[in-house]
Scaffold this motif. Structure first.
Motif, short mmCIF file in Angstrom:
data_model
loop_
_atom_site.label_atom_id
_atom_site.label_comp_id
_atom_site.label_asym_id
_atom_site.label_seq_id
_atom_site.Cartn_x
_atom_site.Cartn_y
_atom_site.Cartn_z
N PRO A 166 0.86 -1.46 0.02
CA PRO A 166 0.03 0.28 -0.10
C PRO A 166 0.73 1.30 0.16
O PRO A 166 0.12 2.47 -0.39
CB PRO A 166 -0.90 -0.19 1.30
N ILE A 167 2.03 1.18 0.49
CA ILE A 167 2.81 2.37 0.53
C ILE A 167 4.00 2.53 -0.93
O ILE A 167 4.44 3.57 -0.81
CB ILE A 167 3.70 2.86 1.71
N VAL A 168 4.04 1.50 -1.64
CA VAL A 168 4.87 1.80 -2.72
C VAL A 168 4.33 2.09 -4.00
O VAL A 168 3.19 1.82 -3.96
CB VAL A 168 5.78 0.54 -2.99
N ARG A 169 5.11 2.57 -4.97
CA ARG A 169 4.54 3.10 -6.20
C ARG A 169 5.03 2.30 -7.52
O ARG A 169 4.56 2.83 -8.51
CB ARG A 169 4.87 4.64 -6.43
N ASN A 170 5.63 1.18 -7.50
CA ASN A 170 6.20 0.64 -8.52
C ASN A 170 6.00 -0.91 -8.66
O ASN A 170 6.46 -1.63 -9.33
CB ASN A 170 7.76 0.68 -8.54
N VAL A 171 4.84 -1.13 -8.04
CA VAL A 171 4.39 -2.65 -8.24
C VAL A 171 3.09 -2.89 -8.68
O VAL A 171 1.98 -2.18 -7.99
CB VAL A 171 4.67 -3.40 -6.84
N SER A 172 2.63 -3.22 -9.80
CA SER A 172 1.31 -3.74 -10.45
C SER A 172 1.04 -5.09 -9.72
O SER A 172 1.59 -5.61 -9.10
CB SER A 172 1.35 -4.06 -11.84
N ALA A 173 -0.27 -5.22 -9.83
CA ALA A 173 -0.96 -6.51 -9.30
C ALA A 173 -0.46 -7.85 -9.88
O ALA A 173 -0.13 -8.71 -9.13
CB ALA A 173 -2.45 -6.45 -9.63
N GLU A 174 -0.14 -7.62 -11.15
CA GLU A 174 0.46 -8.71 -11.88
C GLU A 174 1.91 -9.04 -11.26
O GLU A 174 2.35 -10.16 -10.96
CB GLU A 174 0.42 -8.27 -13.44
N GLN A 175 2.88 -7.80 -11.21
CA GLN A 175 4.13 -8.04 -10.50
C GLN A 175 4.06 -8.78 -9.17
O GLN A 175 4.91 -9.47 -8.95
CB GLN A 175 4.81 -6.74 -10.65
N ALA A 176 3.14 -8.17 -8.35
CA ALA A 176 3.06 -8.57 -7.24
C ALA A 176 3.02 -10.12 -7.06
O ALA A 176 3.49 -10.80 -6.11
CB ALA A 176 1.97 -8.34 -6.29
N GLN A 177 2.31 -11.01 -7.95
CA GLN A 177 2.21 -12.25 -7.97
C GLN A 177 3.59 -12.92 -8.01
O GLN A 177 3.75 -14.31 -7.90
CB GLN A 177 1.33 -12.77 -9.12
N ALA A 178 4.50 -12.47 -8.76
CA ALA A 178 6.02 -13.13 -8.95
C ALA A 178 6.94 -12.46 -7.82
O ALA A 178 8.06 -12.61 -8.13
CB ALA A 178 6.27 -12.83 -10.15
N ILE A 179 6.42 -11.98 -6.68
CA ILE A 179 7.70 -11.45 -5.58
C ILE A 179 7.54 -12.43 -4.65
O ILE A 179 6.28 -12.76 -3.79
CB ILE A 179 7.06 -9.98 -5.38
N ASP A 180 8.69 -12.68 -3.91
CA ASP A 180 8.84 -13.53 -2.66
C ASP A 180 9.41 -12.31 -1.63
O ASP A 180 10.60 -12.16 -1.98
CB ASP A 180 9.64 -14.64 -2.79
N MET A 181 8.96 -12.37 -0.43
CA MET A 181 9.37 -11.43 0.31
C MET A 181 9.02 -11.92 1.98
O MET A 181 7.82 -12.07 2.22
CB MET A 181 9.08 -10.10 0.30
N GLN A 182 10.10 -12.30 2.64
CA GLN A 182 9.76 -12.72 4.00
C GLN A 182 9.31 -11.62 4.90
O GLN A 182 10.04 -10.43 4.81
CB GLN A 182 11.09 -13.42 4.44
#
Length: 511
Positions: free
Chosen positions: A63-79
């Motif tokens: 919610p606070i970042v500006r460079n991630v689309s919904a599609e991109q978010a599906q391919a991110i791993d973050m602990q």
């Protein structure tokens, strides 16, 4: 001239203090800055804009970042990065010497500070794909606990800070060094400022010191850190010369922390010596060493490049470079790693590249750049390659992965190096080969003023309690870091304690 609050220092921490003071009700706030306007932003301008914070994982930060689309978010791993993680990182890197209450305050209030920067200051946060993630099997994998950066790095951060200062009508004086704190019956009541050749005695209900450390003074570096530090490259502003400490000491403030320690980094050897470059700024950092090896001018390795993630080693490896003969070193890679080097640090127009089709040719070219022992360098590479291959033969199940501590090392039953490379050990055996020359860049110093963690009030040496009317934030705080530093925590600390200082200033001003 009377103010509710005067902030000494116009970097990120000082800006946070000023904004928090106005938000809490102060109506007359002044920022006095020693540097001219063209050097706006202090050290914050020269950073990558990284902010370390406690977070619950990707969904917490989206919610606070500006460079991630919904599609991109599906391919991110973050602990998730927990309060325990953050605390442990500071304490283990500092040999458990850091003030535990100060650390707890920073950690517990980090996420709220980030939210405040995003919502109130409108800092354009992004996920740091370019610095803190590697693409592995088609997925972006974040590593090292650090995920947030800012659009255009430190430049973007300072732009947002000063846009917010202007929006709130906060007065800023450039070319106006503070030279003395004024006191009345033991209470700080203002500051004397030199402007346009004249001295002005300004009064205020509170003064916040945010003037940075002493890293830009060769004399103070030699005095506190050691004579070798006179030849370190200043990474940021040339105006951080310890003035704030002198003023605070004059009225009895307590000095604490690691006065023999500092944040340093691997820095372009061709960079200016006495100040940062405002155009290239953080691009002069050279942080790709975990992907290769570093050798000194004698051709010898001197650190375990894979000891830990870069976040946790760069602030101490700068010192190790400085301690080498001639105070410099070479970073070396082969083809397999070159493709992963960040373009903002290693692009053709950014750094002088030394390229060769064989290791022998590379050694010859390095001699032209200061390598003193060609045969020692070649022997170092041969021994390193042999050790890497033996380890891989014994551990065929391990897969090279820069996003985790992959265990690919130089240590095996058949060949082990006296100085290991503990992770990410790629052999240097595929052309082309690349080297760059690096030096030590000093960022900020660790020693500083003792403060009350709850209020950011500066502690009196004699009384052991806060000096009324005086607060501190940013790189002037002592006791947080010892010897080493987890990347991205400095800007967060400046925000956390800057907000405290601003709010307490408003209380003293009757708001």
């Amino acid at each position: 001239m009377a103010y509710d609050c005067i902030i000494v220092g116009g970097g990120h921490a000082g800006a946070c203090a000023a904004l928090a003071a106005v938000e809490a009700g102060c109506t007359r706030v002044l920022v006095v800055e020693k540097a001219p306007k063209e050097w706006i932003g202090g050290n914050g301008y020269f950073t990558a804009g990284a902010h370390r914070t406690v977070h619950g994982g990707l969904q917490d930060l989206l919610p606070i970042v500006r460079n991630v689309s919904a599609e991109q978010a599906q391919a991110i791993d973050m602990q998730p990065y927990t309060a325990e993680d953050f605390t442990n990182d500071i304490m283990r890197l500092g040999g458990s010497q850091s003030d535990p209450v100060l650390v707890k305050t920073l950690v517990d209030e980090s996420r709220g500070a980030i939210e405040w920067l995003a919502r109130k200051v409108e800092v354009p946060f992004i996920l740091s794909f370019h610095r803190q993630a590697y693409q592995v099997n088609g997925r972006q994998k974040f590593w090292g606990g650090l995920a947030l950066s800012v659009e255009d790095g430190g430049k973007g951060l300072i732009k947002a800070d000063f846009a917010a200062l202007e929006k709130m009508g906060i007065e800023i004086w450039f070319d106006s060094p503070a030279i003395k704190l004024s006191t009345t019956d033991g209470t700080v009541s203002g500051v004397v400022v030199r402007r346009n050749g004249q001295e002005f005695s300004l009064t205020a209900a509170a003064v916040v010191l945010a003037a940075g450390g002493y890293e830009s003074s060769p004399e103070l570096r030699a005095k506190h850190l050691g004579s070798e530090w006179e030849k370190a490259h200043v990474r940021g502003t040339p105006y951080n010369t310890g003035d704030g400490f002198s003023m605070a000491q004059d009225i009895g403030a307590k000095l604490v922390g690691d006065w023999k320690g500092c944040h340093s980094t691997c820095w372009d050897a061709n960079a200016p010596a006495n100040s940062g470059d405002r155009e290239r700024s953080n691009q002069l950092t050279k942080s790709g060493y975990p992907l290769g090896i570093m050798v000194n001018v004698k051709g010898e390795r001197f650190v375990d490049e894979g000891e830990d993630f870069r976040n946790y080693t760069y602030a101490k490896f700068g010192r190790q470079i400085l301690l080498q003969p001639d105070g410099c070193a070479f970073q070396v890679w082969s083809a397999e790693a070159i493709r992963l080097l960040r373009k903002e640090e290693y692009g053709d127009e950014i750094v002088e590249k030394i390229i060769a089709s064989t290791i022998e040719e590379l050694a010859d070219k390095l001699q032209e750049k200061g390598l003193q022992d060609k045969e020692s360098f070649l022997q170092t590479v041969r021994r390193y390659n042999t050790a890497v291959h033996h380890h891989r033969a014994e551990h065929p199940d391990l897969v090279w992965n820069p996003a985790i501590k992959d265990g690919l090392s130089t240590q095996s039953s058949k060949a082990s190096l006296a100085l290991p490379k503990s992770n990410w050990a790629l052999p240097l055996d595929k052309a082309p080969f690349l080297a760059v020359k690096v030096a030590c860049g000093i960022t900020f110093t660790f020693g500083g003023l003792g403060i009350d963690p709850d209020t950011a009030g500066v502690i009196s040496k004699q009384m052991g309690k806060p000096i009324k009317g005086l607060f501190c934030t940013g790189e002037m705080i002592g006791g947080l870091y010892y010897g080493n530093y987890p990347g991205g925590s400095g800007l967060t600390a400046g925000t956390v304690f800057g907000r405290k200082a601003g709010r307490e200033a408003a209380k003293l001003a009757g708001h």
